[in-house]
Design a protein around this motif. Structure first.
Motif, PDB file in Angstrom:
ATOM      1  N   UNK A 182      -0.109  19.387  -5.847  1.00  0.00           N
ATOM      2  CA  UNK A 182      -0.327  18.111  -5.168  1.00  0.00           C
ATOM      3  C   UNK A 182      -1.806  17.736  -5.116  1.00  0.00           C
ATOM      4  N   UNK A 183      -2.686  18.703  -5.368  1.00  0.00           N
ATOM      5  CA  UNK A 183      -4.131  18.472  -5.225  1.00  0.00           C
ATOM      6  C   UNK A 183      -4.663  17.343  -6.107  1.00  0.00           C
TER       7      UNK A 183
ATOM      8  N   UNK B 269      -7.593  12.280  -6.299  1.00  0.00           N
ATOM      9  CA  UNK B 269      -7.821  11.007  -6.980  1.00  0.00           C
ATOM     10  C   UNK B 269      -7.598   9.812  -6.057  1.00  0.00           C
ATOM     11  N   UNK B 270      -6.834  10.020  -4.978  1.00  0.00           N
ATOM     12  CA  UNK B 270      -6.508   8.914  -4.072  1.00  0.00           C
ATOM     13  C   UNK B 270      -7.522   8.747  -2.943  1.00  0.00           C
TER      14      UNK B 270
ATOM     15  N   UNK C 296     -10.402   8.971   5.145  1.00  0.00           N
ATOM     16  CA  UNK C 296      -9.493   8.153   4.358  1.00  0.00           C
ATOM     17  C   UNK C 296      -8.092   8.730   4.326  1.00  0.00           C
ATOM     18  N   UNK C 297      -8.017  10.040   4.210  1.00  0.00           N
ATOM     19  CA  UNK C 297      -6.726  10.728   4.217  1.00  0.00           C
ATOM     20  C   UNK C 297      -6.021  10.500   5.554  1.00  0.00           C
ATOM     21  N   UNK C 298      -6.774  10.630   6.655  1.00  0.00           N
ATOM     22  CA  UNK C 298      -6.202  10.445   7.989  1.00  0.00           C
ATOM     23  C   UNK C 298      -5.711   9.017   8.188  1.00  0.00           C
TER      24      UNK C 298
ATOM     25  N   UNK D 189       0.855  -1.187   0.000  1.00  0.00           N
ATOM     26  CA  UNK D 189       0.000   0.000   0.000  1.00  0.00           C
ATOM     27  C   UNK D 189       0.889   1.235   0.000  1.00  0.00           C
ATOM     28  N   UNK D 190       0.542   2.217  -0.812  1.00  0.00           N
ATOM     29  CA  UNK D 190       1.334   3.443  -0.886  1.00  0.00           C
ATOM     30  C   UNK D 190       0.547   4.603  -0.286  1.00  0.00           C
TER      31      UNK D 190
END
Length: 209
Positions: free
Chosen positions: A133-134, A139-140, A146-148, A98-99
């Motif tokens: 970077x947005x 897209x991720x 989810x980001x956290x 996982x990245x």
């Protein structure tokens, strides 16, 4: 310099909003908020491009030099480029499959903000860096949750690497980062930039706040 001297020096410095009085737009706050997981210090500003609540360019320069060995514009640009392309998530990909982009994105925005405060890049250049970077982040992920989650995963891989290398300056315990993220995600926390700039606000037309 003792802690009392540092506190007195910091308290005597002008507040950030005296130099930057215009509130960020919704999109600007969202971009700055990508670094909110990193901004745990009491003097951190989470609602301005400038990273501190009081003007302290020297602290920004010192932090970049001590933590990242960045003392020039070229070194700053190279580090931002590295974080945007692969960063620490490359190691996580090898270990876990996982990245976690969120970890690198938070560091990227934090370094760009401090680079601006240190005078290594202009305000316009800092905003351009954040805008770059947005697309990858949007897209991720589909939510701050989810980001956290990915931020914490990336931090754990990074912290485990430091422990394996027996780093003499261990980072804060994972529990500290966990608690900070819970506060940012708490819907009752009116001071959380993630509540002030909901995830989907970056996908809607920009507006003044």
């Amino acid at each position: 310099m003792g802690l009392w001297s540092i506190w007195r020096r910091t308290k005597s410095q002008p507040r950030t909003d005296t130099r930057y009085p215009t509130p960020l737009t919704a999109h600007q706050l969202w971009m700055v908020s990508l670094s909110a997981p990193v901004s745990r210090d009491h003097d951190a500003s989470r609602t301005t491009l400038y990273p501190f609540t009081r003007l302290d360019d020297d602290s920004a320069r010192g932090w970049l030099a001590d933590q990242w060995e960045i003392t020039s514009r070229e070194e700053l640009v190279d580090r931002l480029d590295e974080l945007s392309r692969s960063g620490y998530r490359a190691r996580a990909q090898r270990l876990l499959g996982v990245a976690p982009l969120a970890w690198d994105a938070a560091l990227y925005v934090d370094i760009a903000r401090r680079g601006f405060a240190a005078g290594l890049i202009t305000e316009a250049e800092a905003w351009t860096a954040l805008k770059n970077i947005v697309p990858s982040v949007v897209s991720a992920y589909s939510s701050w949750q989810g980001y956290a989650d990915h931020y914490l995963l990336g931090r754990k891989v990074w912290r485990d690497g430091l422990e394996a290398a027996r780093d003499p300056s261990p980072p804060a315990p994972q529990a500290v980062a966990d608690a900070h993220l819970r506060a940012l995600l708490d819907p009752a926390n009116r001071a959380s930039p993630w509540n002030l700039a909901p995830w989907d606000s970056i996908s809607r037309p920009d507006r003044a706040r």
